[in-house]
Design a protein around this motif. Structure first.
Motif, short mmCIF file in Angstrom:
data_model
loop_
_atom_site.label_atom_id
_atom_site.label_comp_id
_atom_site.label_asym_id
_atom_site.label_seq_id
_atom_site.Cartn_x
_atom_site.Cartn_y
_atom_site.Cartn_z
N ARG A 35 89.60 -32.23 -33.37
CA ARG A 35 90.45 -31.04 -33.42
C ARG A 35 91.10 -30.80 -32.06
NH1 ARG A 35 87.05 -27.02 -37.52
NH2 ARG A 35 87.87 -28.02 -39.38
N GLY A 200 77.91 -32.13 -46.75
CA GLY A 200 78.08 -31.11 -45.72
C GLY A 200 77.18 -29.91 -45.91
N THR A 201 77.44 -28.89 -45.11
CA THR A 201 76.58 -27.70 -45.13
C THR A 201 77.22 -26.53 -45.88
OG1 THR A 201 77.54 -27.06 -43.02
CG2 THR A 201 75.44 -28.25 -42.94
N LYS A 202 78.56 -26.52 -45.99
CA LYS A 202 79.23 -25.38 -46.61
C LYS A 202 79.28 -25.56 -48.14
CE LYS A 202 82.00 -24.46 -42.51
NZ LYS A 202 83.33 -24.59 -41.91
N GLY A 224 74.09 -34.06 -48.85
CA GLY A 224 74.09 -32.86 -48.00
C GLY A 224 73.44 -31.68 -48.72
N PHE A 300 65.13 -32.49 -45.69
CA PHE A 300 65.65 -33.82 -46.03
C PHE A 300 66.98 -33.95 -45.31
CE2 PHE A 300 62.94 -32.83 -49.74
CZ PHE A 300 62.02 -33.86 -49.56
N LYS A 324 84.52 -35.05 -48.79
CA LYS A 324 84.42 -33.72 -48.16
C LYS A 324 82.96 -33.47 -47.81
CE LYS A 324 84.94 -29.42 -46.85
NZ LYS A 324 83.62 -29.27 -46.21
N ALA A 326 79.60 -34.49 -45.00
CA ALA A 326 78.74 -35.65 -44.74
C ALA A 326 77.54 -35.66 -45.68
CB ALA A 326 78.26 -35.58 -43.29
N GLY A 328 74.62 -36.65 -44.84
CA GLY A 328 73.41 -36.37 -44.08
C GLY A 328 73.75 -35.93 -42.67
N LEU A 329 72.71 -35.70 -41.90
CA LEU A 329 72.87 -35.25 -40.51
C LEU A 329 73.26 -36.47 -39.67
CD1 LEU A 329 72.13 -32.62 -38.75
CD2 LEU A 329 70.03 -33.84 -38.25
N GLU A 331 75.02 -37.01 -37.13
CA GLU A 331 75.07 -36.96 -35.67
C GLU A 331 73.81 -37.60 -35.08
OE1 GLU A 331 75.60 -34.45 -37.75
OE2 GLU A 331 77.46 -33.40 -37.22
N GLY A 357 87.33 -32.80 -43.24
CA GLY A 357 86.23 -32.04 -42.64
C GLY A 357 86.20 -32.23 -41.14
N GLY A 358 86.17 -31.10 -40.44
CA GLY A 358 86.16 -31.16 -38.99
C GLY A 358 84.98 -31.96 -38.47
N ASP A 359 83.82 -31.76 -39.09
CA ASP A 359 82.63 -32.50 -38.65
C ASP A 359 82.64 -33.91 -39.21
OD1 ASP A 359 81.42 -30.31 -37.32
OD2 ASP A 359 80.89 -29.47 -39.26
N THR A 360 82.92 -34.01 -40.49
CA THR A 360 82.81 -35.30 -41.17
C THR A 360 83.75 -36.35 -40.58
OG1 THR A 360 82.26 -34.04 -43.14
CG2 THR A 360 82.76 -36.36 -43.46
N GLY A 381 88.58 -29.07 -43.55
CA GLY A 381 87.53 -29.19 -44.56
C GLY A 381 87.88 -28.35 -45.78
#
Ligand SMILES: Nc1ncnc2c1ncn2[C@@H]1O[C@H](COP(=O)(O)OP(=O)(O)OP(=O)(O)O)[C@@H](O)[C@H]1O
Ligand SMILES: O=C(O)[C@H](O)COP(=O)(O)O
Length: 411
Positions: A35, A200-202, A224, A300, A324, A326, A328-329, A331, A357-360, A381
Protein backbone atom coordinates in the motif's frame (compact mmCIF):
# COMPACT_ATOMS: atom_id res chain seq x y z
CA UNK A 1 -19.45 8.65 -16.87
CA UNK A 2 -16.63 8.28 -14.47
CA UNK A 3 -14.75 10.39 -11.95
CA UNK A 4 -12.22 13.12 -12.63
CA UNK A 5 -8.57 12.35 -12.00
CA UNK A 6 -5.40 14.22 -11.10
CA UNK A 7 -5.08 15.03 -14.82
CA UNK A 8 -8.12 17.32 -14.40
CA UNK A 9 -6.68 19.11 -11.36
CA UNK A 10 -4.59 22.24 -11.93
CA UNK A 11 -1.18 21.98 -10.21
CA UNK A 12 0.14 24.24 -7.47
CA UNK A 13 -2.76 23.85 -5.05
CA UNK A 14 -3.22 22.70 -1.47
CA UNK A 15 -4.58 19.16 -1.88
CA UNK A 16 -6.08 16.88 0.75
CA UNK A 17 -5.36 13.26 -0.19
CA UNK A 18 -7.06 10.22 1.38
CA UNK A 19 -4.71 7.21 1.30
CA UNK A 20 -5.23 3.70 2.69
CA UNK A 21 -2.10 2.93 4.69
CA UNK A 22 -3.87 0.41 6.95
CA UNK A 23 -1.08 -2.08 7.63
CA UNK A 24 -0.17 -5.10 9.72
CA UNK A 25 1.29 -4.07 13.09
CA UNK A 26 3.63 -6.56 14.76
CA UNK A 27 4.65 -5.90 18.38
CA UNK A 28 3.81 -2.23 17.91
CA UNK A 29 5.84 -1.93 14.71
CA UNK A 30 4.04 -1.00 11.51
CA UNK A 31 4.97 -3.34 8.68
CA UNK A 32 5.87 -1.94 5.29
CA UNK A 33 3.65 -3.29 2.51
CA UNK A 34 2.49 -2.66 -1.03
CA UNK A 35 0.00 0.00 0.00
CA UNK A 36 2.87 2.40 0.79
CA UNK A 37 4.59 1.66 -2.50
CA UNK A 38 1.42 2.14 -4.55
CA UNK A 39 0.16 5.30 -2.79
CA UNK A 40 3.66 6.82 -2.91
CA UNK A 41 3.21 7.17 -6.67
CA UNK A 42 0.21 9.47 -6.25
CA UNK A 43 1.81 11.48 -3.45
CA UNK A 44 5.09 11.90 -5.36
CA UNK A 45 3.31 12.99 -8.53
CA UNK A 46 1.37 15.68 -6.65
CA UNK A 47 4.46 16.91 -4.77
CA UNK A 48 6.54 17.00 -7.96
CA UNK A 49 3.86 19.15 -9.62
CA UNK A 50 4.29 21.66 -6.79
CA UNK A 51 1.14 20.82 -4.85
CA UNK A 52 1.11 21.14 -1.04
CA UNK A 53 0.08 17.63 -0.13
CA UNK A 54 -1.96 16.97 3.03
CA UNK A 55 -2.39 13.21 3.50
CA UNK A 56 -4.89 11.48 5.73
CA UNK A 57 -5.35 7.76 6.38
CA UNK A 58 -6.58 5.29 8.99
CA UNK A 59 -4.94 2.46 10.91
CA UNK A 60 -6.86 -0.36 12.61
CA UNK A 61 -10.19 -0.03 14.36
CA UNK A 62 -10.74 1.64 17.78
CA UNK A 63 -10.24 -0.96 20.51
CA UNK A 64 -8.00 -3.24 18.42
CA UNK A 65 -4.26 -3.74 19.03
CA UNK A 66 -3.41 -2.34 15.61
CA UNK A 67 -5.28 0.93 16.27
CA UNK A 68 -2.14 3.07 16.51
CA UNK A 69 -0.79 6.48 15.54
CA UNK A 70 0.38 7.17 11.99
CA UNK A 71 3.79 8.47 13.14
CA UNK A 72 5.61 5.39 11.81
CA UNK A 73 3.57 5.46 8.60
CA UNK A 74 4.99 8.92 7.81
CA UNK A 75 8.56 7.57 7.85
CA UNK A 76 7.70 4.54 5.72
CA UNK A 77 5.77 6.69 3.25
CA UNK A 78 8.70 9.13 3.05
CA UNK A 79 11.05 6.28 2.07
CA UNK A 80 8.77 5.24 -0.78
CA UNK A 81 8.07 8.78 -1.99
CA UNK A 82 11.72 9.78 -1.78
CA UNK A 83 10.83 13.07 -0.04
CA UNK A 84 10.26 14.16 3.56
CA UNK A 85 6.81 13.48 4.99
CA UNK A 86 6.02 15.57 8.06
CA UNK A 87 3.72 14.12 10.67
CA UNK A 88 1.33 16.02 12.93
CA UNK A 89 -0.36 14.18 15.84
CA UNK A 90 -3.72 15.85 15.22
CA UNK A 91 -6.58 15.26 12.76
CA UNK A 92 -8.25 18.67 12.37
CA UNK A 93 -7.51 20.69 15.52
CA UNK A 94 -5.33 23.84 15.74
CA UNK A 95 -2.08 21.86 15.47
CA UNK A 96 -3.22 20.18 12.26
CA UNK A 97 -4.46 23.46 10.77
CA UNK A 98 -1.19 25.22 11.64
CA UNK A 99 0.84 22.43 10.00
CA UNK A 100 -1.33 22.60 6.86
CA UNK A 101 -0.96 26.38 6.63
CA UNK A 102 2.81 26.10 7.08
CA UNK A 103 3.30 23.85 4.02
CA UNK A 104 5.32 25.12 1.07
CA UNK A 105 4.95 24.02 -2.55
CA UNK A 106 5.97 20.38 -2.98
CA UNK A 107 5.88 19.62 0.74
CA UNK A 108 4.01 16.66 2.22
CA UNK A 109 2.21 16.33 5.55
CA UNK A 110 0.50 13.30 7.11
CA UNK A 111 -2.29 13.94 9.62
CA UNK A 112 -2.98 11.62 12.58
CA UNK A 113 -5.10 8.44 12.21
CA UNK A 114 -8.51 9.72 11.05
CA UNK A 115 -10.25 7.06 13.15
CA UNK A 116 -9.04 8.94 16.23
CA UNK A 117 -11.45 11.67 15.25
CA UNK A 118 -15.01 11.10 16.48
CA UNK A 119 -16.63 12.31 13.26
CA UNK A 120 -14.92 9.70 11.07
CA UNK A 121 -16.94 6.65 12.15
CA UNK A 122 -19.74 5.46 12.12
CA UNK A 123 -21.09 4.96 8.62
CA UNK A 124 -23.54 7.65 7.51
CA UNK A 125 -24.55 8.98 4.14
CA UNK A 126 -22.31 11.52 2.38
CA UNK A 127 -24.68 14.44 3.07
CA UNK A 128 -24.39 13.90 6.82
CA UNK A 129 -20.66 13.31 6.69
CA UNK A 130 -20.09 16.46 4.63
CA UNK A 131 -21.60 18.57 7.42
CA UNK A 132 -19.48 17.21 10.29
CA UNK A 133 -16.94 19.48 11.96
CA UNK A 134 -13.95 17.42 10.82
CA UNK A 135 -14.88 17.80 7.14
CA UNK A 136 -15.97 21.43 7.39
CA UNK A 137 -12.80 22.46 9.22
CA UNK A 138 -10.29 20.76 6.93
CA UNK A 139 -12.16 21.86 3.80
CA UNK A 140 -11.54 25.49 4.74
CA UNK A 141 -7.77 24.98 4.61
CA UNK A 142 -7.37 23.08 1.33
CA UNK A 143 -8.33 23.72 -2.31
CA UNK A 144 -9.14 20.22 -3.52
CA UNK A 145 -9.68 16.63 -2.41
CA UNK A 146 -8.11 13.52 -3.95
CA UNK A 147 -9.33 10.08 -2.95
CA UNK A 148 -6.73 7.37 -3.58
CA UNK A 149 -8.13 4.91 -1.02
CA UNK A 150 -9.95 2.47 -3.29
CA UNK A 151 -9.39 -0.25 -0.71
CA UNK A 152 -11.50 1.63 1.85
CA UNK A 153 -14.11 2.84 -0.66
CA UNK A 154 -16.74 0.41 0.68
CA UNK A 155 -16.91 2.42 3.93
CA UNK A 156 -19.14 5.50 4.35
CA UNK A 157 -16.67 7.31 6.59
CA UNK A 158 -16.19 11.08 6.75
CA UNK A 159 -12.75 11.14 5.12
CA UNK A 160 -14.04 8.96 2.28
CA UNK A 161 -17.47 10.34 1.40
CA UNK A 162 -17.76 13.76 3.07
CA UNK A 163 -15.27 15.89 1.16
CA UNK A 164 -16.52 15.46 -2.45
CA UNK A 165 -19.67 17.37 -1.46
CA UNK A 166 -17.74 20.42 -0.29
CA UNK A 167 -14.54 20.45 -2.39
CA UNK A 168 -13.58 19.78 -6.01
CA UNK A 169 -12.88 16.03 -5.87
CA UNK A 170 -10.61 13.79 -7.94
CA UNK A 171 -9.42 10.18 -8.02
CA UNK A 172 -5.76 9.41 -7.30
CA UNK A 173 -3.68 6.99 -9.36
CA UNK A 174 -4.36 3.96 -7.15
CA UNK A 175 -8.10 4.67 -7.14
CA UNK A 176 -8.00 4.94 -10.94
CA UNK A 177 -6.14 1.70 -11.62
CA UNK A 178 -7.86 -0.45 -8.98
CA UNK A 179 -11.28 0.80 -10.04
CA UNK A 180 -10.61 0.00 -13.68
CA UNK A 181 -9.28 -3.48 -12.95
CA UNK A 182 -11.84 -4.52 -10.37
CA UNK A 183 -14.90 -3.11 -12.12
CA UNK A 184 -13.89 -4.81 -15.33
CA UNK A 185 -13.65 -8.11 -13.47
CA UNK A 186 -17.25 -7.87 -12.26
CA UNK A 187 -18.57 -7.76 -15.81
CA UNK A 188 -16.46 -10.68 -17.10
CA UNK A 189 -17.95 -14.10 -17.68
CA UNK A 190 -16.04 -17.38 -17.86
CA UNK A 191 -16.83 -20.62 -19.70
CA UNK A 192 -15.07 -22.87 -17.19
CA UNK A 193 -15.04 -23.25 -13.43
CA UNK A 194 -14.77 -20.08 -11.32
CA UNK A 195 -13.12 -20.66 -7.95
CA UNK A 196 -12.81 -18.34 -5.01
CA UNK A 197 -10.29 -18.87 -2.22
CA UNK A 198 -11.69 -17.34 0.96
CA UNK A 199 -9.61 -16.82 4.09
CA UNK A 200 -8.18 -14.08 6.27
CA UNK A 201 -9.44 -12.68 9.53
CA UNK A 202 -12.34 -10.45 8.40
CA UNK A 203 -14.86 -13.29 8.20
CA UNK A 204 -17.86 -10.98 8.42
CA UNK A 205 -16.81 -9.20 5.21
CA UNK A 206 -16.19 -12.35 3.20
CA UNK A 207 -19.19 -14.37 4.35
CA UNK A 208 -21.71 -11.74 3.28
CA UNK A 209 -19.98 -11.52 -0.08
CA UNK A 210 -20.01 -15.32 -0.50
CA UNK A 211 -23.77 -15.15 -0.28
CA UNK A 212 -23.89 -12.40 -2.91
CA UNK A 213 -21.47 -14.22 -5.26
CA UNK A 214 -23.53 -17.37 -5.21
CA UNK A 215 -24.30 -17.24 -8.94
CA UNK A 216 -20.84 -16.28 -10.10
CA UNK A 217 -18.63 -18.73 -8.19
CA UNK A 218 -18.67 -22.50 -8.74
CA UNK A 219 -16.27 -23.50 -5.98
CA UNK A 220 -15.32 -21.81 -2.72
CA UNK A 221 -12.12 -23.08 -1.04
CA UNK A 222 -12.10 -22.05 2.59
CA UNK A 223 -9.39 -21.33 5.13
CA UNK A 224 -8.47 -18.75 7.76
CA UNK A 225 -11.11 -17.64 10.25
CA UNK A 226 -14.07 -18.01 7.86
CA UNK A 227 -12.92 -21.55 7.11
CA UNK A 228 -12.99 -22.51 10.77
CA UNK A 229 -16.40 -20.91 11.27
CA UNK A 230 -17.79 -22.99 8.41
CA UNK A 231 -16.25 -26.11 9.97
CA UNK A 232 -17.98 -25.16 13.21
CA UNK A 233 -21.31 -24.86 11.38
CA UNK A 234 -20.67 -28.28 9.85
CA UNK A 235 -20.44 -29.71 13.39
CA UNK A 236 -16.70 -29.81 14.11
CA UNK A 237 -15.46 -28.62 17.54
CA UNK A 238 -13.43 -25.71 16.11
CA UNK A 239 -14.10 -22.07 15.18
CA UNK A 240 -14.15 -20.63 18.69
CA UNK A 241 -11.84 -18.34 20.65
CA UNK A 242 -9.37 -20.03 23.00
CA UNK A 243 -6.47 -18.64 25.04
CA UNK A 244 -7.18 -14.90 24.81
CA UNK A 245 -8.15 -14.89 21.13
CA UNK A 246 -10.64 -12.42 19.78
CA UNK A 247 -11.28 -13.69 16.27
CA UNK A 248 -14.09 -16.21 16.31
CA UNK A 249 -16.88 -15.79 18.86
CA UNK A 250 -18.11 -12.33 17.83
CA UNK A 251 -17.91 -13.18 14.15
CA UNK A 252 -19.73 -16.46 14.82
CA UNK A 253 -22.54 -14.57 16.60
CA UNK A 254 -22.81 -12.15 13.69
CA UNK A 255 -22.71 -14.74 10.91
CA UNK A 256 -23.88 -18.13 12.19
CA UNK A 257 -27.27 -17.93 10.43
CA UNK A 258 -25.75 -16.83 7.13
CA UNK A 259 -23.08 -19.53 7.30
CA UNK A 260 -25.70 -22.22 7.96
CA UNK A 261 -27.87 -21.04 5.10
CA UNK A 262 -24.89 -20.78 2.69
CA UNK A 263 -23.85 -24.31 3.70
CA UNK A 264 -27.41 -25.58 3.27
CA UNK A 265 -27.93 -24.04 -0.12
CA UNK A 266 -24.46 -24.27 -1.64
CA UNK A 267 -22.83 -27.09 0.34
CA UNK A 268 -21.80 -28.77 -2.92
CA UNK A 269 -19.87 -25.65 -3.94
CA UNK A 270 -17.99 -25.28 -0.64
CA UNK A 271 -14.81 -27.16 0.15
CA UNK A 272 -13.67 -27.06 3.75
CA UNK A 273 -10.27 -27.94 5.18
CA UNK A 274 -9.60 -31.65 5.69
CA UNK A 275 -6.81 -30.95 8.15
CA UNK A 276 -5.47 -28.02 10.17
CA UNK A 277 -2.02 -26.97 11.39
CA UNK A 278 -0.98 -25.75 14.83
CA UNK A 279 2.18 -25.10 16.87
CA UNK A 280 3.16 -28.14 18.97
CA UNK A 281 4.94 -28.10 22.35
CA UNK A 282 8.35 -27.96 20.62
CA UNK A 283 7.34 -24.92 18.60
CA UNK A 284 7.10 -26.99 15.42
CA UNK A 285 4.27 -27.09 12.90
CA UNK A 286 2.01 -30.06 13.54
CA UNK A 287 -1.15 -31.14 11.70
CA UNK A 288 -4.38 -32.87 12.67
CA UNK A 289 -7.29 -34.18 10.57
CA UNK A 290 -10.44 -32.22 11.36
CA UNK A 291 -12.21 -35.56 11.96
CA UNK A 292 -9.75 -36.23 14.83
CA UNK A 293 -10.21 -32.91 16.67
CA UNK A 294 -12.02 -33.65 19.94
CA UNK A 295 -11.76 -30.21 21.49
CA UNK A 296 -10.09 -26.96 20.40
CA UNK A 297 -7.41 -26.15 22.96
CA UNK A 298 -5.13 -23.92 20.88
CA UNK A 299 -5.17 -21.82 17.72
CA UNK A 300 -5.15 -23.47 14.31
CA UNK A 301 -2.85 -21.33 12.24
CA UNK A 302 -3.02 -22.84 8.78
CA UNK A 303 -4.80 -25.44 6.70
CA UNK A 304 -2.99 -28.81 6.58
CA UNK A 305 -1.08 -30.50 3.74
CA UNK A 306 -3.96 -32.75 2.61
CA UNK A 307 -6.12 -29.66 2.27
CA UNK A 308 -3.46 -27.92 0.19
CA UNK A 309 -3.30 -30.94 -2.11
CA UNK A 310 -7.08 -30.96 -2.53
CA UNK A 311 -7.22 -27.17 -3.16
CA UNK A 312 -4.31 -27.40 -5.61
CA UNK A 313 -6.32 -29.84 -7.76
CA UNK A 314 -9.39 -27.57 -7.79
CA UNK A 315 -7.27 -24.54 -8.76
CA UNK A 316 -5.69 -26.44 -11.65
CA UNK A 317 -9.18 -27.28 -12.96
CA UNK A 318 -10.34 -23.66 -12.86
CA UNK A 319 -10.62 -21.07 -15.58
CA UNK A 320 -10.66 -18.22 -13.10
CA UNK A 321 -9.48 -18.00 -9.50
CA UNK A 322 -10.15 -15.13 -7.11
CA UNK A 323 -8.29 -15.00 -3.80
CA UNK A 324 -9.55 -13.00 -0.80
CA UNK A 325 -7.71 -13.54 2.43
CA UNK A 326 -4.88 -15.84 3.44
CA UNK A 327 -5.46 -19.51 4.32
CA UNK A 328 -3.20 -19.19 7.35
CA UNK A 329 -0.88 -16.99 9.36
CA UNK A 330 1.53 -16.82 6.41
CA UNK A 331 3.71 -14.12 7.98
CA UNK A 332 5.14 -17.01 10.05
CA UNK A 333 6.83 -19.32 7.54
CA UNK A 334 5.67 -22.44 9.42
CA UNK A 335 2.08 -21.48 8.68
CA UNK A 336 2.50 -20.22 5.12
CA UNK A 337 1.98 -23.64 3.50
CA UNK A 338 -1.71 -23.16 2.66
CA UNK A 339 -1.48 -19.60 1.35
CA UNK A 340 1.72 -20.14 -0.61
CA UNK A 341 0.64 -23.57 -1.90
CA UNK A 342 -2.52 -22.14 -3.43
CA UNK A 343 -0.75 -19.06 -4.80
CA UNK A 344 1.90 -21.28 -6.42
CA UNK A 345 -0.78 -23.46 -8.03
CA UNK A 346 -2.46 -20.34 -9.45
CA UNK A 347 0.87 -18.93 -10.68
CA UNK A 348 1.68 -22.18 -12.48
CA UNK A 349 -1.59 -22.29 -14.44
CA UNK A 350 -2.78 -19.85 -17.06
CA UNK A 351 -6.18 -19.24 -15.47
CA UNK A 352 -7.47 -15.69 -15.04
CA UNK A 353 -6.48 -14.79 -11.48
CA UNK A 354 -6.92 -11.97 -9.03
CA UNK A 355 -5.31 -11.83 -5.61
CA UNK A 356 -6.82 -9.24 -3.30
CA UNK A 357 -6.29 -8.01 0.23
CA UNK A 358 -3.83 -5.62 1.77
CA UNK A 359 -2.31 -8.41 3.84
CA UNK A 360 -2.76 -11.27 1.43
CA UNK A 361 -1.12 -9.55 -1.52
CA UNK A 362 1.99 -9.21 0.68
CA UNK A 363 2.46 -12.99 0.59
CA UNK A 364 3.35 -12.80 -3.12
CA UNK A 365 6.42 -10.67 -2.48
CA UNK A 366 7.33 -12.35 0.82
CA UNK A 367 7.58 -15.80 -0.73
CA UNK A 368 9.35 -14.85 -3.96
CA UNK A 369 6.37 -15.22 -6.31
CA UNK A 370 6.03 -12.87 -9.26
CA UNK A 371 3.10 -10.49 -9.68
CA UNK A 372 3.38 -11.15 -13.42
CA UNK A 373 2.01 -14.66 -12.87
CA UNK A 374 -1.36 -13.23 -11.75
CA UNK A 375 -3.82 -11.28 -13.89
CA UNK A 376 -4.26 -8.62 -11.20
CA UNK A 377 -2.94 -8.13 -7.68
CA UNK A 378 -5.15 -5.77 -5.72
CA UNK A 379 -4.17 -3.96 -2.54
CA UNK A 380 -7.87 -3.86 -1.71
CA UNK A 381 -9.65 -6.54 0.33
CA UNK A 382 -13.26 -5.74 1.25
CA UNK A 383 -13.67 -3.22 -1.57
CA UNK A 384 -12.35 -5.69 -4.13
CA UNK A 385 -14.77 -8.47 -3.21
CA UNK A 386 -17.66 -6.02 -3.07
CA UNK A 387 -16.74 -4.87 -6.57
CA UNK A 388 -16.82 -8.52 -7.72
CA UNK A 389 -20.48 -8.70 -6.75
CA UNK A 390 -21.15 -5.72 -9.02
CA UNK A 391 -22.12 -3.59 -6.01
CA UNK A 392 -21.08 0.03 -6.18
CA UNK A 393 -18.72 1.55 -3.63
CA UNK A 394 -20.01 4.63 -1.76
CA UNK A 395 -16.71 6.52 -1.92
CA UNK A 396 -16.46 5.93 -5.67
CA UNK A 397 -20.10 6.94 -6.17
CA UNK A 398 -19.56 10.36 -4.59
CA UNK A 399 -16.52 11.00 -6.80
CA UNK A 400 -18.58 10.14 -9.88
CA UNK A 401 -21.48 12.30 -8.72
CA UNK A 402 -19.12 15.21 -8.06
CA UNK A 403 -17.73 14.89 -11.60
CA UNK A 404 -21.24 14.65 -13.09
CA UNK A 405 -22.32 17.76 -11.26
CA UNK A 406 -19.27 19.66 -12.41
CA UNK A 407 -19.95 18.60 -15.99
CA UNK A 408 -23.63 19.43 -15.68
CA UNK A 409 -22.77 22.76 -14.09
CA UNK A 410 -20.32 23.78 -16.79
CA UNK A 411 -22.47 22.47 -19.69
N1 LIG B 1 -5.83 -19.27 11.09
C1 LIG B 1 -5.41 -18.01 11.20
N2 LIG B 1 -5.09 -17.48 12.40
C2 LIG B 1 -4.66 -16.20 12.50
N3 LIG B 1 -4.52 -15.37 11.45
C3 LIG B 1 -4.82 -15.84 10.24
C4 LIG B 1 -5.29 -17.18 10.05
N4 LIG B 1 -5.52 -17.34 8.73
C5 LIG B 1 -5.23 -16.18 8.13
N5 LIG B 1 -4.80 -15.28 9.02
C6 LIG B 1 -4.35 -13.88 8.77
O1 LIG B 1 -5.26 -13.24 7.94
C7 LIG B 1 -4.60 -12.07 7.45
C8 LIG B 1 -5.30 -11.59 6.23
O2 LIG B 1 -6.62 -11.31 6.64
P1 LIG B 1 -7.54 -10.10 6.18
O3 LIG B 1 -8.93 -10.49 6.48
O4 LIG B 1 -6.99 -8.84 6.73
O5 LIG B 1 -7.40 -10.20 4.66
P2 LIG B 1 -6.90 -9.30 3.49
O6 LIG B 1 -7.81 -9.70 2.43
O7 LIG B 1 -5.49 -9.51 3.20
O8 LIG B 1 -6.98 -7.82 3.93
P3 LIG B 1 -7.87 -6.53 3.93
O9 LIG B 1 -9.33 -6.87 3.76
O10 LIG B 1 -7.54 -6.04 5.30
O11 LIG B 1 -7.31 -5.70 2.85
C9 LIG B 1 -3.18 -12.47 7.25
O12 LIG B 1 -2.35 -11.46 7.77
C10 LIG B 1 -3.05 -13.80 8.01
O13 LIG B 1 -1.98 -13.83 8.91
O1 LIG C 1 -7.57 -2.86 5.18
C1 LIG C 1 -8.67 -2.66 4.66
O2 LIG C 1 -9.33 -3.58 4.11
C2 LIG C 1 -9.20 -1.27 4.57
O3 LIG C 1 -8.25 -0.36 5.02
C3 LIG C 1 -10.49 -1.11 5.33
O4 LIG C 1 -10.27 -1.33 6.69
P1 LIG C 1 -11.52 -1.65 7.64
O5 LIG C 1 -11.99 -3.03 7.22
O6 LIG C 1 -11.00 -1.59 9.04
O7 LIG C 1 -12.57 -0.61 7.35
Amino acid sequence: MSFDTIDDLDPGQRVLVRLDLNSPVEDGTVQDNRRFERHAETVRELAERGDRVVCMAHQGRPGDDDFVSLRQHADILAEHVGRDVRFVPDTYGPEAVEAIEALDDGEILLLENVRMCEDELPEEDPGVKSRCEFVRTLAEHVDAYVNDAYSAAHREHASLVGFPLVLPAYAGRVMESEYEANTAIASRTFDGQVTMVVGGTKATDVISVMEALDEKVDQFLLGGIAGELFLRAAGYPVGEDVAGMDLFDDQWEANADTIRSVLDERGDAITLALDLAYEDDDGERAEIDVEDVEEKTQGFLDVGSDTVEAYDAVVRDSEAVFVKGALGLFEDERFSVGTVGVLEAIAETDCFSVVGGGDTSRAIEMYGLSEDDFSHVSIAGGAYIRALTGDSLPAVDVLVEAANERDGGSA
